[in-house]
Design a protein around this motif. Sequence first.
Motif, PDB file in Angstrom:
ATOM      1  N   GLN C 276      23.648  -3.515  -4.009  1.00 41.84           N
ATOM      2  CA  GLN C 276      23.019  -3.318  -2.711  1.00 41.84           C
ATOM      3  C   GLN C 276      21.509  -3.164  -2.862  1.00 41.84           C
ATOM      4  N   GLU C 277      21.102  -2.410  -3.865  1.00 42.87           N
ATOM      5  CA  GLU C 277      19.673  -2.242  -4.128  1.00 42.87           C
ATOM      6  C   GLU C 277      19.009  -3.609  -4.335  1.00 42.87           C
ATOM      7  N   THR C 278      19.670  -4.457  -5.121  1.00 42.76           N
ATOM      8  CA  THR C 278      19.124  -5.788  -5.346  1.00 42.76           C
ATOM      9  C   THR C 278      19.085  -6.588  -4.052  1.00 42.76           C
ATOM     10  N   ALA C 279      20.130  -6.457  -3.235  1.00 40.25           N
ATOM     11  CA  ALA C 279      20.164  -7.174  -1.963  1.00 40.25           C
ATOM     12  C   ALA C 279      19.015  -6.740  -1.065  1.00 40.25           C
ATOM     13  N   VAL C 280      18.736  -5.429  -1.037  1.00 39.59           N
ATOM     14  CA  VAL C 280      17.631  -4.926  -0.224  1.00 39.59           C
ATOM     15  C   VAL C 280      16.314  -5.501  -0.727  1.00 39.59           C
ATOM     16  N   SER C 281      16.130  -5.503  -2.037  1.00 43.91           N
ATOM     17  CA  SER C 281      14.901  -6.050  -2.615  1.00 43.91           C
ATOM     18  C   SER C 281      14.729  -7.518  -2.242  1.00 43.91           C
ATOM     19  N   LYS C 282      15.830  -8.249  -2.289  1.00 44.59           N
ATOM     20  CA  LYS C 282      15.748  -9.677  -1.960  1.00 44.59           C
ATOM     21  C   LYS C 282      15.361  -9.879  -0.508  1.00 44.59           C
ATOM     22  N   LYS C 283      15.971  -9.081   0.369  1.00 44.78           N
ATOM     23  CA  LYS C 283      15.648  -9.196   1.786  1.00 44.78           C
ATOM     24  C   LYS C 283      14.189  -8.862   2.016  1.00 44.78           C
ATOM     25  N   LEU C 284      13.759  -7.758   1.427  1.00 45.91           N
ATOM     26  CA  LEU C 284      12.371  -7.341   1.563  1.00 45.91           C
ATOM     27  C   LEU C 284      11.436  -8.461   1.115  1.00 45.91           C
ATOM     28  N   ALA C 285      11.721  -9.001  -0.062  1.00 43.04           N
ATOM     29  CA  ALA C 285      10.865 -10.057  -0.604  1.00 43.04           C
ATOM     30  C   ALA C 285      10.847 -11.267   0.328  1.00 43.04           C
ATOM     31  N   SER C 286      12.009 -11.640   0.859  1.00 40.42           N
ATOM     32  CA  SER C 286      12.092 -12.827   1.706  1.00 40.42           C
ATOM     33  C   SER C 286      11.257 -12.659   2.964  1.00 40.42           C
ATOM     34  N   TRP C 287      11.441 -11.541   3.673  1.00 42.28           N
ATOM     35  CA  TRP C 287      10.716 -11.348   4.932  1.00 42.28           C
ATOM     36  C   TRP C 287       9.227 -11.221   4.693  1.00 42.28           C
ATOM     37  N   LEU C 288       8.865 -10.552   3.600  1.00 41.19           N
ATOM     38  CA  LEU C 288       7.438 -10.450   3.294  1.00 41.19           C
ATOM     39  C   LEU C 288       6.841 -11.834   3.123  1.00 41.19           C
ATOM     40  N   ALA C 289       7.558 -12.693   2.408  1.00 42.63           N
ATOM     41  CA  ALA C 289       7.062 -14.051   2.192  1.00 42.63           C
ATOM     42  C   ALA C 289       6.934 -14.793   3.515  1.00 42.63           C
ATOM     43  N   ILE C 290       7.953 -14.663   4.373  1.00 44.69           N
ATOM     44  CA  ILE C 290       7.956 -15.388   5.653  1.00 44.69           C
ATOM     45  C   ILE C 290       6.799 -14.949   6.541  1.00 44.69           C
ATOM     46  N   ILE C 291       6.499 -13.655   6.525  1.00 42.43           N
ATOM     47  CA  ILE C 291       5.440 -13.148   7.395  1.00 42.43           C
ATOM     48  C   ILE C 291       4.055 -13.370   6.781  1.00 42.43           C
ATOM     49  N   ALA C 292       4.018 -13.455   5.441  1.00 42.78           N
ATOM     50  CA  ALA C 292       2.711 -13.538   4.771  1.00 42.78           C
ATOM     51  C   ALA C 292       2.072 -14.906   4.962  1.00 42.78           C
TER      52      ALA C 292
END
Lengths: 341, 341, 341, 341, 341
Positions: C276-292
């Motif tokens: 789950q921790e890894t899943a959260v990190s992946k989600k965080l990374a994905s959205w950050l990339a999309i918004i950046a």
Amino acid sequence: METMNVPSRATSATQPRTSEGVVAAGVYVDGRRIANIAIEEASSWRCKPGHVVWIGLYEPDLALLTSVQQQFDLHDLAIEDANHAHQRPKIEQYGDGLFIVARTAQLIQGRIAFGETHLFVGEGYLVSVRHGASTSYAAVRARCESCPRALARGEDYILYAILDFIVDNYSPVLDAIHEEVEEIEDHVLASAITRTQVERLYMLRRDLLRLRNAIGPLVEVCRRLEHDNLPMVRSTMRPLFRDVTDHVRTIQERTDSMREVLAFAFEASLLVGQAQETAVSKKLASWLAIIAVPTALAGIYGMNFKHMPELDWQYGYLMVLGLMLAACTGLYWQFRRVGWL
Amino acid sequence: METMNVPSRATSATQPRTSEGVVAAGVYVDGRRIANIAIEEASSWRCKPGHVVWIGLYEPDLALLTSVQQQFDLHDLAIEDANHAHQRPKIEQYGDGLFIVARTAQLIQGRIAFGETHLFVGEGYLVSVRHGASTSYAAVRARCESCPRALARGEDYILYAILDFIVDNYSPVLDAIHEEVEEIEDHVLASAITRTQVERLYMLRRDLLRLRNAIGPLVEVCRRLEHDNLPMVRSTMRPLFRDVTDHVRTIQERTDSMREVLAFAFEASLLVGQAQETAVSKKLASWLAIIAVPTALAGIYGMNFKHMPELDWQYGYLMVLGLMLAACTGLYWQFRRVGWL
Amino acid sequence: METMNVPSRATSATQPRTSEGVVAAGVYVDGRRIANIAIEEASSWRCKPGHVVWIGLYEPDLALLTSVQQQFDLHDLAIEDANHAHQRPKIEQYGDGLFIVARTAQLIQGRIAFGETHLFVGEGYLVSVRHGASTSYAAVRARCESCPRALARGEDYILYAILDFIVDNYSPVLDAIHEEVEEIEDHVLASAITRTQVERLYMLRRDLLRLRNAIGPLVEVCRRLEHDNLPMVRSTMRPLFRDVTDHVRTIQERTDSMREVLAFAFEASLLVGQAQETAVSKKLASWLAIIAVPTALAGIYGMNFKHMPELDWQYGYLMVLGLMLAACTGLYWQFRRVGWL
Amino acid sequence: METMNVPSRATSATQPRTSEGVVAAGVYVDGRRIANIAIEEASSWRCKPGHVVWIGLYEPDLALLTSVQQQFDLHDLAIEDANHAHQRPKIEQYGDGLFIVARTAQLIQGRIAFGETHLFVGEGYLVSVRHGASTSYAAVRARCESCPRALARGEDYILYAILDFIVDNYSPVLDAIHEEVEEIEDHVLASAITRTQVERLYMLRRDLLRLRNAIGPLVEVCRRLEHDNLPMVRSTMRPLFRDVTDHVRTIQERTDSMREVLAFAFEASLLVGQAQETAVSKKLASWLAIIAVPTALAGIYGMNFKHMPELDWQYGYLMVLGLMLAACTGLYWQFRRVGWL
Amino acid sequence: METMNVPSRATSATQPRTSEGVVAAGVYVDGRRIANIAIEEASSWRCKPGHVVWIGLYEPDLALLTSVQQQFDLHDLAIEDANHAHQRPKIEQYGDGLFIVARTAQLIQGRIAFGETHLFVGEGYLVSVRHGASTSYAAVRARCESCPRALARGEDYILYAILDFIVDNYSPVLDAIHEEVEEIEDHVLASAITRTQVERLYMLRRDLLRLRNAIGPLVEVCRRLEHDNLPMVRSTMRPLFRDVTDHVRTIQERTDSMREVLAFAFEASLLVGQAQETAVSKKLASWLAIIAVPTALAGIYGMNFKHMPELDWQYGYLMVLGLMLAACTGLYWQFRRVGWL
């Protein structure tokens, strides 16, 4: 039925199988081979006083096994076991005969291949049945024949020689694993573990588990040959079997040690991995901070207020650039100081 | 009371239950069935010399059990145990009779289903009582009847045949688990574990725990049949029971090995998971850095200072674009070089 | 001293204590109660042939214990033990008498409450002393009295009945734990564990540890009653004590299994938590990339360069908006494809 | 050589040492002290029938030990052991004498301090030698002297009294640890563990390990006093030593339980820590998302395109502000809904 | 063949090897050395009543070993073992002689170096064979010779003296490890573990594993010397061997304790590492939040809307700056309050 003339010549060490499953069959008197025989004659030779029949089979079919059974009057259950492999190492006494199962190990292209050897021993005969990956016992036969005085001691000496050979063959396997363990532990401690290394560690642990399962019961087999009053093992042979027991225990100790070492390596790589994860987080945090400060500053002077006196200054731009540079440098050194970068 | 004519025909292997709970009841002389009997006649048949009564029950009600108890003079406690299942495997001697409990295992739609078999053995009779998921012993009966010479040995041979059958039935269960373990370990080592796989691993561990609890005490049962001087086991039967002991120990070793392998897989997937987590963090950090640099740069040239000479340059814009591109590319390659991307 | 007339009436199961600590005291002949007695008379009744005195105490004070001691000539050390609870389960022989300590378990509002029972058994008497949370033995007494033939066997039968009752009472406790374990394991495997669930797991492990400590030594107590030649246990009683031993071993096996299952659940939830921790990190990374990406793009066109041709295009704004949308959508689908979103 | 008059007065419990190392030396007849003696007279007193010499030493020098050795004819090796502490608990028989080593534990300022007691017991004498942190045996002496009937039983009773005292003194140590364990487990389960708590947990585990090492071999010492036919332990003393054995086993069980509980606490705090880490990540991700959306939006409307119709709208600014607010609120509630905030 | 005159002079403790492999060879009568002999004379001296031959070898070649074998009629297998080292510690009886293998440990530059000593003991002789890193037994010889009364007891006393010396030499090794363990545990608990410390921990665990493997079987060797009725160990020597057993058990206990302590340290550093990781995440999150708020605010006032009333306010810029400062300060204190900063 074809019989081998000189086993060391007729059978190559790597592919010792004859089409019929008989690798060698000889009669020994006073430690010297006096004849190569067919299975069908075995019983008559065996009964002559001072004669010992030594037969080596490789993955025999049921017909051959039945023929051997008739010659030496072996027990049905032992023959059944010998027919389909996958037995645990064990020693069993059927009337005047012993039935021994041992697992053998060999390195084939870096992976451990296991085999099985079944031994029937009784008054005047020894029959070995090999299954799967295992070195031919031609080497044992050659070595025994080169030393007739020892071989003259009889079938229990042959039993000792084969068991000793089996146990000896574990050593190179363990050496190879040992080398690989040391290589992996260098990697594990030097940097975080990769997926390939985890896989290798995992495979080594499985191999060592199988080794332990092969060796563990063998200790008991050797111990019984040494201590129990088995009818076909003369008491003068005991020091020899004690030597094999000792040897097998050394193998067992090494196996167990390596199992523990791999468990340590797992734990150590968890710690190293955790430390690396933390280091990555610290680096990420540091650089984000360093880049965020000029961004925020630039944002402020990008605002469109009418009245922002700095915007009109002659050197406002340079000042802000200087401020950005100073902030970044300051943060950088600060992070260096606390070890985050 | 209905009795079966030919068990292999009258009872289907999957649904062997008759409405009354009696699966089969026969009298054997010299290994041949001479009559199918009703429970009420059992005692009279059993007492005739050379006659063996073999009765098979499936989840009998208390009335039926009581009737059986009267015929063979069984102990109250044994009957009570047989009435409500959930006993540990055990062997108990009541006067001249043996009471044996064994757990059976079967694969039903990929999950292990456990059953129980209770055996009453004594001079001239054997009664088997099955509970829960378990294969009918019709197959054992058929195999025994097809080999009258063996069956003629009496009730202890039947006992052996049933125990051997029970132990044999563990093999396909272990094979199935083994296959699944190997499948999961491929997944675990190839990439981080998913929740579904964790669940499967967990279920396998529970199943293996239950298997171990079923098999562990059975070793002791077999060992006692082999070694103890039980009145109803003739010494000539010992090699057979030794064979079952051996078989059960092999099953036990395989179970224990798989338990260890699953524990290894848990640890390995922790490491793989940790490695993946670190890889994600590194990727996140790298991309954030790559995107943050042009953002900061753009912010700087978005400031509204009056005096920013670059803004007026003819190719200022292109230069900055070039600078951004260079910075991103440089960072990208740098991160590739250190393995973060 | 007050004595009870009919124990099942006079004592409620939940609050069986009389003010004096004596729950019941009766004399039995041939399995039938012939009188309720005062403690002071116990010795005289006990000595009559065929008479058995059965006394039940609940947390008696020292005076009462001393009085009991005088009646049956009990050993000082046993009385001392019985006076202050917190003994390990044990069996001790003092002269002709046995002193047995057992721990009892009960569910009180979902938590396991432990108690202790001390039993003094000798020729013609049995004294039970209960401490802490424990069901009254009135139920045992009632059941025994309703079956005089069994009770007529004497004091060792009463001992059996009480031990059987104690062991039986572990079952509902284990059932309750089992249910809770299954509930928790569903949660654990469905999603990452919460702090409340960790606490519950932890408490269950502690409870099971205490259960194991209560049950483990009890196995030894039962085994000694079954096997040792204790003077006050007739050999005809052995099957009964063997039955209790069996029962207690089943309880022990279940306890140990649940302990292992909880250990598996701990490990499994570590894995699920890591996933789950890894899943959260992946989600965080994905959205950050999309918004950046649009942020960086907007930053570029927010720069104040004089010469930025795109700024003057008629549809520049729309084009950039389109570009942003395309980048975000592209990234979004890319992250979906690799399973990060 | 100075001797003590009344030990309970002359020696303070905390600092019982006299300058010469002799704490007390008395001769007892029928449980009453008839004289305080000098070490040099011990031998002559000891040989009188019915006389028992009881000497207590605290960290004696070698000269004093040698003097004691001469009086009671003690073995060289035992004296050597008694001279330099750091022995494992053990019991040894030298001729007619026993040599017993036990470790003692005491709480000093919240930390466990270990000491050692060496006991020499033989016909007519008992010598105790204390090392390190340990309570004086003045209390034992006082208690024994207040009960002359018990003390009259002789030197094996004194041995029992001292061992009982040593074992009793473990209880407050365990109680203190127990309290601290419970306090820590409350913290551990309430929130993620701090470094100080990890340190405390670690220290507790070390202490419990040392306790186990002190207590484990003591069980064997007591068991041998109870079961072996040692010449200087009369069979009537056996129930007393059995009582000590029992007591020491209870201590051992408690120690082992707390060791397991601490292991559970470690595992539980790993899980809680992991859960907290994930919670932090989720919060971080949520707030980053909430703040990133208005930033991106503002970036878009900060672009310098000539043709951006919204920029000229009367309420464009308010609209965008509203849009930002709506996005932030929407995200906020969405994250609340899935439990990330 | 050269023989040594005075071993303490002729052999330096660090490099005791003579070119021929013989370190010392002497004949003793009544505990006094009466001659230094050549190996070839050993047999004749040994047979004289009251004479004891004591020979010390260091890594002898096969020729020398064979020569020794002939003198004392040693068993082939023992000689073979002595020739190539890497034996497990063991004791073996060959006829009237004992063959003992022990592992020795020494600290060489902070790392444990292991050696092996093989001892042949029989009527009138003791031969020691050292392999690898091991202190010379010159010290033992010197000490024995300085105390002729003890040495006069014969070859079993020499055996005791050497074993005692071997066991004594483990103590400084354990002390050094102990010190290092304590140092590491301070680091581990003070802050998250570094990769170097993980490596040191790992190496210590390996060393302790090897120590355990060296010491474990030695306990059995000593126990057999103490308990078994070995022909060449007089019963008067038993207390001495019991002393060695005791000593070796203390060493074993210390080794096992340190192994457990290191396991605790591993677990503790996992927890500390996890706590640190979480702390880093919290800090990262806090600072990101603090910097993101002014960035977002600046972005808003960087928008190019025509109608943004605040932009025209006289003190709009200062207000926004104030707002930014207030937000940052507020967030900062908020994060401090909840312990994230």
